[in-house]
Design a protein around this motif. Structure first.
Motif: not given
Lengths: 234, 440
Positions: B349-359, B367-368, B382-385, B429-434
């Motif tokens: 699940a966490l991989f998918n979220i981080i990977n989503n920001s990357i792809i 990514i923070k 997990i948030n990104d800009n 200011n980017g995606a925020v997933i809580r």
């Protein structure tokens, strides 16, 4: 260049084509002593006759599963085994059974991945001092066999924990190794809260292997994650 | 105490009280009616007939025939107490009466004959009814009794009401118990638990129906789970069967790569290998999704420490060759945070979220990952800009796409959900997933 080329590897898989493909992959990687078995019985009889260095066993065999085959083999052989499984869920079974499996690989796999794992297991089991023994850094060398860092004529001995840390980092050279894996390697499970102690050991290690420990070139911190041993290709 | 059952119980008690009051009123009225006794009235009517039709001529007193029935008798006394006329007079009735005799018989009996008297100008008529035909009682009340009668009636009504309520409560307790049992049965039925009520008492038929319904629900669920299991096993089997030939496809493509090939053939070989690896990933996803769909709970639960998981995952992503334009920063607040769950699934699940920001951020992004404990929950933010997540994806996060395209976030959402957690997506200011998961 494969320092384990002479090692005997037994492959057990009921699928003829897979068996052939695995053999080819191993041959391409330089292995020359490859034995093949299509069933538990066949594998067992080969293992009894020939001293095998590593077993590559499919989990599902026509006359039983690979785990039980390995159980029988273990009665007379202490060589490591890597299981090949077609099911992701067997991962837990392999971990949970505590059968002393050294690794597992899920089908389908890349040949490079398989070879890397085979070499890693062989290295762990039969670690040849010649190869793993010396890590060359810019102006010094780490002699793992004797746990010393040599710089010209100077010799700096490594403590037991420093030795484990550098070995673990070297096994994963140029990759980030998490604090957790390093602590686990040094203190075993129940390592939680060892990060600060780990930092102290890394500092000592840097003093011994870095030219300028305040500007490390080899043991690089990955902030919040762990450390990475940066070395050029030997 | 249960609200619904309590309501039924109160309704029952009040109804019982009302019924008893109505019955009390009805009975009181009926009792008043009973006071008038037609038999008794008959005697009085005869007496009145006698007093009207008795006449005196020279030969003495006479009366018309049939006025006095044959079982009655009648005598007429003069002022001195002598019988001066009689009809049907039994032999045991004396011919002379003293004042004392008169006083004694005035309200009661004469030689066991119930008697009625009428005072006329010519004397005293005494009408005797047959023996044992009438009971005579004197009822006397003080005036005070009459004065306090309304209060006493009210008291009686109140006492009746209380008594009715108490009795209703006592009898209602049994009803309450049965009702509670029934309600419990229906609740269990709703929760699809096994229901087995005792089939007895007034609700026997109802209990029987509930039990039957429960059995049929159970049967249906069994069939459903059988079907789900079959489907799950089938998918697992298929993906298992795909893996072996896929190994051969990829392995042989790799073998070809190593041989002498023209540039075009090398590209073809590479395509076979790449597509093979894509199928491998699809098969893995298929397995995860089918097990998430049919097993409502992760089957392999154990205590998972979140911080090492995040560190390992991040290190893996960086080690696998994350480009320079991306950065991952960890701000892990609580080292001790742990949840109960399937580690491989949570990692996925966490991989998918981080990977989503990357792809989805080809130009790179920072990514923070924040982590900590809050109110007994582990939160992971997990948030990104980057450019954020489209509202369409956010709205349909709980729906698994029909194809493998865009499956990452819905799969992550589903994984968090089967772990009893919550996942929220916003754009800031980017995606925020809580993510919130119950801590252990």
């Amino acid at each position: 260049m494969n320092e384990f080329a002479e090692y005997r590897i037994l492959i057990a898989d009921d699928e003829k084509d897979i068996l052939k493909m695995l053999e080819e992959i191993l041959r391409r990687a330089g292995f020359v002593n490859i034995y093949k078995a299509k069933s538990c019985a066949e594998a067992l009889s080969i293992a009894q006759r020939i001293p095998i260095s590593l077993y590559l066993l499919d989990v599902m065999l026509p006359d039983g599963d690979g785990f039980y085959l390995f159980e029988s083999i273990k009665q007379f052989s202490h060589s490591p085994a890597i299981f090949i499984t077609a099911r992701g869920e067997n991962e837990d079974k392999i971990r949970g059974l505590g059968l002393g499996a050294d690794d597992y690989i899920v089908k389908p796999f890349l040949s490079q991945e398989l070879i890397l794992r085979i070499i890693a297991v062989l290295r762990r089991t039969y670690s040849k001092p010649r190869t793993i023994g010396r890590i060359r850094l810019s102006d010094r060398e780490i002699d793992l066999e004797n746990a010393v860092v040599t710089k010209g004529n100077e010799e700096l001995p490594l403590t037991a924990k420093e030795y484990i840390l550098i070995k673990k980092l070297y096994e994963n050279k140029n990759k980030i190794v998490t604090n957790d894996s390093l602590c686990m390697a040094v203190w075993g499970s129940g390592y939680y809260g060892c990060e600060n102690t780990l930092m102290v050991h890394i500092r000592h290690l840097r003093k011994k292997i870095e030219e300028d420990p305040s500007k490390p070139k080899h043991i690089i911190t990955a902030r919040g994650l762990g450390y990475r041993l940066v070395i050029g290709n030997e | 105490m249960n609200k619904t059952v309590m309501r039924i119980f109160i309704y029952f008690v009040l109804t019982a009280a009302a019924i008893s009051l109505i019955l009390l009123a009805v009975n009181m009225t009926s009792f008043a009616f009973l006071q008038s006794d037609p038999q008794n009235n008959r005697s009085k009517a005869i007496l009145s007939d006698v007093s009207e039709s008795l006449y005196n001529d020279d030969s003495g007193f006479h009366i018309g025939k049939g006025i006095i029935p044959h079982d009655y008798w009648c005598i007429l006394l003069d002022d001195k107490g002598n019988v001066i006329w009689s009809e049907n007079k039994p032999s045991d009735i004396p011919d002379h009466y003293s004042l004392r005799d008169i006083a004694r018989i005035s309200k009661w009996y004469l030689e066991d004959y119930p008697v009625y008297m009428s005072i006329e100008d010519y004397g005293l008529i005494i009408l005797g009814a047959p023996k044992n035909s009438v009971g005579k009682y004197t009822i006397e009340y003080s005036m005070n009794w009459f004065d306090t009668l309304p209060q006493r009636i009210i008291k009686i009504i109140i006492i009746n009401m209380i008594l009715a309520c108490i009795l209703a409560c006592i009898f209602g307790a049994t009803l309450y118990k049965r009702l509670k049992m029934l309600l419990g049965g229906i609740r269990d039925l709703r929760d699809e638990k096994n229901v087995k009520l005792k089939e007895k008492g007034i609700f026997k038929e109802l209990c029987k129906s509930i039990n039957e319904t429960s059995r049929s629900v159970e049967r249906k669920n069994y069939l459903l789970s059988e079907r789900d299991n079959a489907r799950l096993n089938w998918i697992a089997g298929i993906s298992h069967d795909i893996r072996t030939p896929l190994s051969l496809v990829i392995g042989n493509a790799e073998a070809l790569e190593g041989s002498q090939l023209t540039e075009a053939d090398r590209k073809r070989t590479l395509a076979i290998k790449t597509q093979g690896l894509k199928i491998k990933k699809l098969v893995e996803d298929l397995n995860i999704i089918s097990s998430l769909e049919y097993d409502m709970q992760p089957s392999r639960k154990r205590v998972v420490r979140i911080c090492p998981l995040i560190r390992r995952l991040t290190a893996d992503i960086i080690n696998s060759g994350l480009e320079e334009k991306y950065s991952i920063e960890l701000m892990l607040g609580d080292e001790s945070a742990a949840v109960l769950g399937d580690e491989a699934l949570l990692e996925r699940a966490l991989f998918n979220i981080i990977n989503n920001s990357i792809i989805h951020n080809n130009n790179g992004c920072d990514i923070k990952i924040n982590e900590g404990l809050k109110n007994g929950n582990v939160y992971i933010e997990i948030n990104d800009n980057g450019k954020g997540i489209s509202s369409e994806v956010i709205e349909n996060i709980s729906i698994m796409p029909k194809t493998a395209h865009g499956i990452g976030l819905p799969m992550a959402y589903k994984i968090i959900k089967v772990h009893g957690g919550n996942m929220e997506i916003v754009n800031n200011n980017g995606a925020v997933i809580r993510i919130m998961l119950r801590a252990v």
